[in-house]
Motif scaffolding. Structure first.
Motif, PDB file in Angstrom:
ATOM      1  N   PRO A 148      34.270  38.932  46.268  1.00 19.20           N
ATOM      2  CA  PRO A 148      34.525  39.015  44.824  1.00 19.20           C
ATOM      3  C   PRO A 148      33.308  38.743  43.959  1.00 19.20           C
ATOM      4  CG  PRO A 148      35.502  37.026  45.772  1.00 19.20           C
ATOM      5  CD  PRO A 148      35.041  37.855  46.922  1.00 19.20           C
ATOM      6  N   ASP A 149      32.368  37.915  44.449  1.00 18.48           N
ATOM      7  CA  ASP A 149      31.185  37.617  43.639  1.00 18.48           C
ATOM      8  C   ASP A 149      30.245  38.809  43.540  1.00 18.48           C
ATOM      9  OD1 ASP A 149      30.910  35.184  42.221  1.00 18.48           O
ATOM     10  OD2 ASP A 149      30.965  34.086  44.103  1.00 18.48           O
ATOM     11  N   SER A 150      30.322  39.727  44.505  1.00 21.89           N
ATOM     12  CA  SER A 150      29.450  40.899  44.468  1.00 21.89           C
ATOM     13  C   SER A 150      30.195  42.160  44.046  1.00 21.89           C
ATOM     14  CB  SER A 150      28.815  41.123  45.847  1.00 21.89           C
ATOM     15  OG  SER A 150      29.811  41.366  46.821  1.00 21.89           O
ATOM     16  N   ASP A 151      31.495  42.056  43.806  1.00 24.09           N
ATOM     17  CA  ASP A 151      32.302  43.216  43.419  1.00 24.09           C
ATOM     18  C   ASP A 151      33.307  42.775  42.360  1.00 24.09           C
ATOM     19  OD1 ASP A 151      34.043  45.409  43.230  1.00 24.09           O
ATOM     20  OD2 ASP A 151      33.755  45.957  45.314  1.00 24.09           O
ATOM     21  N   SER A 152      32.930  42.913  41.090  1.00 23.39           N
ATOM     22  CA  SER A 152      33.777  42.432  39.995  1.00 23.39           C
ATOM     23  C   SER A 152      35.071  43.209  39.882  1.00 23.39           C
ATOM     24  CB  SER A 152      33.012  42.506  38.669  1.00 23.39           C
ATOM     25  OG  SER A 152      31.911  41.639  38.671  1.00 23.39           O
ATOM     26  N   VAL A 153      35.041  44.510  40.228  1.00 22.19           N
ATOM     27  CA  VAL A 153      36.267  45.296  40.156  1.00 22.19           C
ATOM     28  C   VAL A 153      37.243  44.841  41.237  1.00 22.19           C
ATOM     29  CG1 VAL A 153      37.241  47.624  40.269  1.00 22.19           C
ATOM     30  CG2 VAL A 153      35.048  47.251  39.141  1.00 22.19           C
ATOM     31  N   ALA A 154      36.736  44.473  42.412  1.00 23.12           N
ATOM     32  CA  ALA A 154      37.596  43.924  43.456  1.00 23.12           C
ATOM     33  C   ALA A 154      38.178  42.583  43.022  1.00 23.12           C
ATOM     34  CB  ALA A 154      36.819  43.774  44.759  1.00 23.12           C
ATOM     35  N   ALA A 155      37.388  41.791  42.321  1.00 24.94           N
ATOM     36  CA  ALA A 155      37.901  40.521  41.796  1.00 24.94           C
ATOM     37  C   ALA A 155      39.003  40.769  40.773  1.00 24.94           C
ATOM     38  CB  ALA A 155      36.766  39.715  41.172  1.00 24.94           C
ATOM     39  N   LEU A 156      38.807  41.760  39.899  1.00 24.73           N
ATOM     40  CA  LEU A 156      39.833  42.111  38.914  1.00 24.73           C
ATOM     41  C   LEU A 156      41.110  42.575  39.608  1.00 24.73           C
ATOM     42  CD1 LEU A 156      40.574  42.616  35.907  1.00 24.73           C
ATOM     43  CD2 LEU A 156      39.694  44.939  36.213  1.00 24.73           C
ATOM     44  N   ASN A 157      40.951  43.377  40.651  1.00 31.04           N
ATOM     45  CA  ASN A 157      42.107  43.833  41.419  1.00 31.04           C
ATOM     46  C   ASN A 157      42.871  42.636  42.001  1.00 31.04           C
ATOM     47  OD1 ASN A 157      43.202  44.495  44.320  1.00 31.04           O
ATOM     48  ND2 ASN A 157      43.209  46.461  43.242  1.00 31.04           N
ATOM     49  N   THR A 158      42.157  41.689  42.556  1.00 27.22           N
ATOM     50  CA  THR A 158      42.798  40.512  43.149  1.00 27.22           C
ATOM     51  C   THR A 158      43.517  39.684  42.096  1.00 27.22           C
ATOM     52  OG1 THR A 158      41.054  40.478  44.836  1.00 27.22           O
ATOM     53  CG2 THR A 158      42.393  38.492  44.611  1.00 27.22           C
ATOM     54  N   MET A 159      43.001  39.658  40.883  1.00 25.64           N
ATOM     55  CA  MET A 159      43.658  38.962  39.783  1.00 25.64           C
ATOM     56  C   MET A 159      45.002  39.592  39.431  1.00 25.64           C
ATOM     57  SD  MET A 159      40.408  38.571  37.204  1.00 25.64           S
ATOM     58  CE  MET A 159      41.483  38.692  35.766  1.00 25.64           C
TER      59      MET A 159
END
Length: 448
Positions: free
Chosen positions: A139-150
């Motif tokens: 998630p720290d290197s992929d903000s869109v993946a972090a948004l998806n996880t949210m």
């Protein structure tokens, strides 16, 4: 921070709704992903890996989200007709970002295999789900993946227990369906325990003319000596934007093939992160895009060789017409001690107009001796001598150009390890170049 702020505010305001419509295992990852997203935000155009995709601008637009899990009016008998001819698949469906619970599959899978709703799997098998879910994502290197996880609330899971060979291909049809502009957050979790094998075909389609924005995170875990094929066929619409992040973790002697083919789209950003963690692991990563109008495909790949005696082969080919644009940014990392690594990376681009644009940056980063690695790229137009020869044999200019373009794509299609699908793709590619392959209302893979 305007683009980020609307999602931060949305998450804070609707956190309870998200949790109430999702299983505990999924909810456990939200807070950490939220902190990563707040800390990093969306990458700007000055980011090394995002020079040609305006992420902030894309996510700054206003899209609706179905947080309350309202049922989308879809008649599966009219929409879901996606069996590849002569190929019995275990067929499953996702509408926007919800698994379609009415099981229409006519094929039984071996005992112990689970293919279905990620939400249901997490509720029924929380220990297995918690062991894998979110563990491959960066998630720290992929903000869109972090948004998806949210924001994710459901998805698809394929679980194959130790030693089980799934001979029947599993097929997932994903449909965008809405009367208003919509954002959907999709998730896939693929788990193959040691000695297991399976093939998954994913078909993406858009049903309506509204604007769609999709985020998709795919986690693939291949245990020791496991074998897995992942085919991703995108046939959406010019008004569809998709951000897809694929994370692959491979144990010793595992063999994974990832092959993504874009026949129609609006804008696609594809991120691939493959980590070879066990000796003698082998990964093949392929991609093919056929673009015209103002379509765009932006590909980022990162393959990490962590241990000795692993092999990776990477090939991306693109055919561009009109004012379309393609970006390839690939990196192979060979860590210290990863001796006897064999790694190849190739990107080829065929521009059929002067207005089309291709940007390519293949990279090798090697910290080990005794390795065999190479990378290369090319971009150009059709061979004038070949065109002249074919026209001298009675072919029209258009037919000659089409045949040469089809021949250019064949190498990627040849990596498909499913003969029926390979044959069907050959026909679809020809239709695409002839201009006969429009946005589908059903799945074109299964239409004659």
């Amino acid at each position: 921070m305007d683009a980020e702020k609307q999602y931060i505010d949305l998450f804070i305001r609707h956190a309870d709704i998200l949790r109430n419509h999702a299983p505990a295992v999924m909810n456990q990852q939200r807070a950490g992903a939220f902190e990563c997203f707040k800390r990093n935000g969306f990458p700007g155009s000055d980011h090394d890996n995002y020079h040609h995709t305006e992420v902030k601008q894309i996510f700054g637009s206003d899209y609706g989200l179905n947080l309350n899990r309202l049922q989308i009016p879809v008649n599966p008998n009219h929409v879901f007709q996606c069996d590849v001819p002569n190929l019995n698949t275990s067929l499953h469906f996702v509408v926007n970002d919800s698994f379609f619970t009415n099981n229409l599959s006519r094929v039984s899978l071996p005992e112990g295999v689970f293919a279905g709703s990620l939400k249901y799997f997490m509720e029924k098998y929380p220990e297995i789900a918690s062991h894998y879910y979110g563990k491959a994502v960066l998630p720290d290197s992929d903000s869109v993946a972090a948004l998806n996880t949210m924001l994710v609330q459901d998805g698809f899971v394929l679980y194959v227990p130790q030693g089980v060979k799934v001979e029947t291909p599993v097929q997932l049809v994903q449909i965008f369906r809405s009367d208003v502009d919509l954002m959907a957050n999709r998730r896939m979790l693929i788990i193959l325990e040691p000695e297991a094998s399976a093939k998954l075909l994913v078909c993406d389609h858009s049903m309506d003319e509204v604007k769609f924005l999709g985020t998709q995170v795919v986690e693939i875990f291949a245990g020791e000596n496991a074998r897995f094929d992942y085919y991703d066929l995108e046939e959406s619409s010019i008004s569809t934007i998709r951000f897809s992040s694929v994370f692959v973790e491979q144990a010793a002697y595992s063999n994974v093939l990832v092959n993504g083919i874009t026949l129609n789209n609006g804008l696609s950003r594809n991120d691939y992160h493959i980590r070879l963690n066990g000796e003698q692991a082998s990964a093949t990563l392929c991609g093919l895009a056929i673009l015209d109008q103002n379509q765009q495909v932006d590909t980022f790949s990162h393959i990490t060789h962590s241990v000795p005696y692993c092999t990776s082969n990477e090939l991306f080919k693109n055919v561009l017409g009109d004012q379309s644009k393609v970006v390839f940014n690939g990196r192979i990392l060979v860590k210290e001690g990863a001796e006897k690594t064999v790694a190849y990376q190739t990107n080829r681009n065929l521009c059929t107009t002067h207005e089309a644009r291709a940007y390519s940056r293949p990279q090798l980063e090697i910290y080990a001796d005794d390795v065999k690695c190479s990378h290369g790229m090319s971009m150009g137009q059709l061979d004038e001598n070949a065109l002249f020869y074919m026209r001298s044999r009675g072919l029209s200019g258009d037919e000659a150009r089409m045949m040469l373009s089809i021949a250019f794509t064949q190498e990627v299609i040849d990596y498909v390890r499913l003969d029926i699908l390979k044959n069907r793709l050959n026909g679809l590619v020809e239709k695409r170049f002839r201009g006969e392959l429009a946005r589908c209302a059903n799945c074109v893979i299964c239409q004659a």
